[in-house]
Design a protein around this motif. Structure first.
Motif, PDB file in Angstrom:
ATOM      1  N   GLN A  36       0.838  -1.202   0.000  1.00 36.49           N
ATOM      2  CA  GLN A  36       0.000   0.000   0.000  1.00 36.49           C
ATOM      3  C   GLN A  36       0.871   1.250   0.000  1.00 36.49           C
ATOM      4  O   GLN A  36       0.605   2.202  -0.738  1.00 36.49           O
ATOM      5  CB  GLN A  36      -0.922   0.017   1.216  1.00 36.49           C
ATOM      6  N   ARG A  37       1.901   1.251   0.814  1.00 35.90           N
ATOM      7  CA  ARG A  37       2.800   2.416   0.868  1.00 35.90           C
ATOM      8  C   ARG A  37       3.548   2.605  -0.441  1.00 35.90           C
ATOM      9  O   ARG A  37       3.757   3.731  -0.889  1.00 35.90           O
ATOM     10  CB  ARG A  37       3.784   2.257   2.019  1.00 35.90           C
ATOM     11  N   LEU A  38       3.973   1.515  -1.053  1.00 36.31           N
ATOM     12  CA  LEU A  38       4.665   1.603  -2.334  1.00 36.31           C
ATOM     13  C   LEU A  38       3.759   2.236  -3.384  1.00 36.31           C
ATOM     14  O   LEU A  38       4.206   3.055  -4.188  1.00 36.31           O
ATOM     15  CB  LEU A  38       5.107   0.210  -2.788  1.00 36.31           C
ATOM     16  N   GLY A  39       2.491   1.885  -3.369  1.00 38.99           N
ATOM     17  CA  GLY A  39       1.547   2.452  -4.323  1.00 38.99           C
ATOM     18  C   GLY A  39       1.291   3.935  -4.127  1.00 38.99           C
ATOM     19  O   GLY A  39       0.797   4.606  -5.022  1.00 38.99           O
ATOM     20  N   GLN A  40       1.657   4.467  -2.969  1.00 41.17           N
ATOM     21  CA  GLN A  40       1.440   5.883  -2.677  1.00 41.17           C
ATOM     22  C   GLN A  40       2.658   6.763  -2.967  1.00 41.17           C
ATOM     23  O   GLN A  40       2.563   7.985  -2.885  1.00 41.17           O
ATOM     24  CB  GLN A  40       1.043   6.051  -1.215  1.00 41.17           C
ATOM     25  N   LEU A  41       3.795   6.160  -3.303  1.00 42.00           N
ATOM     26  CA  LEU A  41       5.006   6.943  -3.544  1.00 42.00           C
ATOM     27  C   LEU A  41       4.924   7.668  -4.883  1.00 42.00           C
ATOM     28  O   LEU A  41       4.394   7.141  -5.859  1.00 42.00           O
ATOM     29  CB  LEU A  41       6.241   6.036  -3.535  1.00 42.00           C
ATOM     30  N   ASP A  42       5.495   8.869  -4.931  1.00 46.44           N
ATOM     31  CA  ASP A  42       5.516   9.604  -6.192  1.00 46.44           C
ATOM     32  C   ASP A  42       6.730   9.181  -7.027  1.00 46.44           C
ATOM     33  O   ASP A  42       7.591   8.429  -6.586  1.00 46.44           O
ATOM     34  CB  ASP A  42       5.480  11.112  -5.949  1.00 46.44           C
ATOM     35  N   THR A  43       6.777   9.676  -8.254  1.00 48.62           N
ATOM     36  CA  THR A  43       7.815   9.281  -9.207  1.00 48.62           C
ATOM     37  C   THR A  43       9.219   9.567  -8.686  1.00 48.62           C
ATOM     38  O   THR A  43      10.127   8.751  -8.856  1.00 48.62           O
ATOM     39  CB  THR A  43       7.598  10.021 -10.545  1.00 48.62           C
ATOM     40  N   HIS A  44       9.386  10.694  -8.045  1.00 45.93           N
ATOM     41  CA  HIS A  44      10.696  11.084  -7.511  1.00 45.93           C
ATOM     42  C   HIS A  44      11.187  10.067  -6.477  1.00 45.93           C
ATOM     43  O   HIS A  44      12.335   9.623  -6.519  1.00 45.93           O
ATOM     44  CB  HIS A  44      10.607  12.487  -6.914  1.00 45.93           C
ATOM     45  N   ARG A  47      12.086   6.714  -8.111  1.00 48.13           N
ATOM     46  CA  ARG A  47      13.404   6.773  -8.743  1.00 48.13           C
ATOM     47  C   ARG A  47      14.516   6.615  -7.715  1.00 48.13           C
ATOM     48  O   ARG A  47      15.526   5.957  -7.985  1.00 48.13           O
ATOM     49  CB  ARG A  47      13.585   8.093  -9.493  1.00 48.13           C
ATOM     50  N   ASP A  48      14.320   7.190  -6.523  1.00 50.06           N
ATOM     51  CA  ASP A  48      15.329   7.076  -5.463  1.00 50.06           C
ATOM     52  C   ASP A  48      15.557   5.629  -5.036  1.00 50.06           C
ATOM     53  O   ASP A  48      16.661   5.267  -4.630  1.00 50.06           O
ATOM     54  CB  ASP A  48      14.915   7.893  -4.232  1.00 50.06           C
ATOM     55  N   ILE A  49      14.526   4.804  -5.112  1.00 48.54           N
ATOM     56  CA  ILE A  49      14.697   3.406  -4.724  1.00 48.54           C
ATOM     57  C   ILE A  49      14.882   2.485  -5.933  1.00 48.54           C
ATOM     58  O   ILE A  49      14.911   1.265  -5.797  1.00 48.54           O
ATOM     59  CB  ILE A  49      13.529   2.902  -3.843  1.00 48.54           C
ATOM     60  N   GLY A  50      15.009   3.077  -7.114  1.00 49.04           N
ATOM     61  CA  GLY A  50      15.341   2.307  -8.312  1.00 49.04           C
ATOM     62  C   GLY A  50      14.157   1.624  -8.984  1.00 49.04           C
ATOM     63  O   GLY A  50      14.345   0.612  -9.649  1.00 49.04           O
ATOM     64  N   LEU A  51      12.973   2.167  -8.834  1.00 48.31           N
ATOM     65  CA  LEU A  51      11.790   1.599  -9.481  1.00 48.31           C
ATOM     66  C   LEU A  51      11.136   2.620 -10.387  1.00 48.31           C
ATOM     67  O   LEU A  51      11.238   3.817 -10.163  1.00 48.31           O
ATOM     68  CB  LEU A  51      10.756   1.170  -8.434  1.00 48.31           C
ATOM     69  N   ASP A  52      10.468   2.131 -11.427  1.00 49.15           N
ATOM     70  CA  ASP A  52       9.649   3.035 -12.224  1.00 49.15           C
ATOM     71  C   ASP A  52       8.187   2.832 -11.826  1.00 49.15           C
ATOM     72  O   ASP A  52       7.851   1.952 -11.029  1.00 49.15           O
ATOM     73  CB  ASP A  52       9.870   2.840 -13.725  1.00 49.15           C
TER      74      ASP A  52
END
Length: 67
Positions: A36-44, A47-52
């Motif tokens: 759920q938290r991952l789905g709430q992260l913005d693009t920036h 990118r910091d954690i290496g995901l698109d």
């Protein structure tokens, strides 16, 4: 009529059943919360954690029981 004896095992003779259940429930709850938290992260932040965005969406859409 002949008498038969049925031997039963007490619950304590099966060590770890409750512990495995608690571990599974905890793991499922952690996965659900993290996704759920991952789905709430913005693009920036993604990118910091290496995901698109597509990778994050794919992971956050998984049900909690899938690793």
């Amino acid at each position: 009529m002949p008498r038969t004896h049925i031997q039963t095992l007490p619950l304590r003779a099966r060590p770890g059943v409750v512990a495995r259940l608690v571990t599974a429930v905890t793991t499922f709850a952690d996965r659900r919360r993290d996704r759920q938290r991952l789905g709430q992260l913005d693009t920036h932040l993604l990118r910091d954690i290496g995901l698109d965005v597509q990778d994050a969406r794919r992971e956050s859409d998984k049900p909690f029981w899938q690793p």
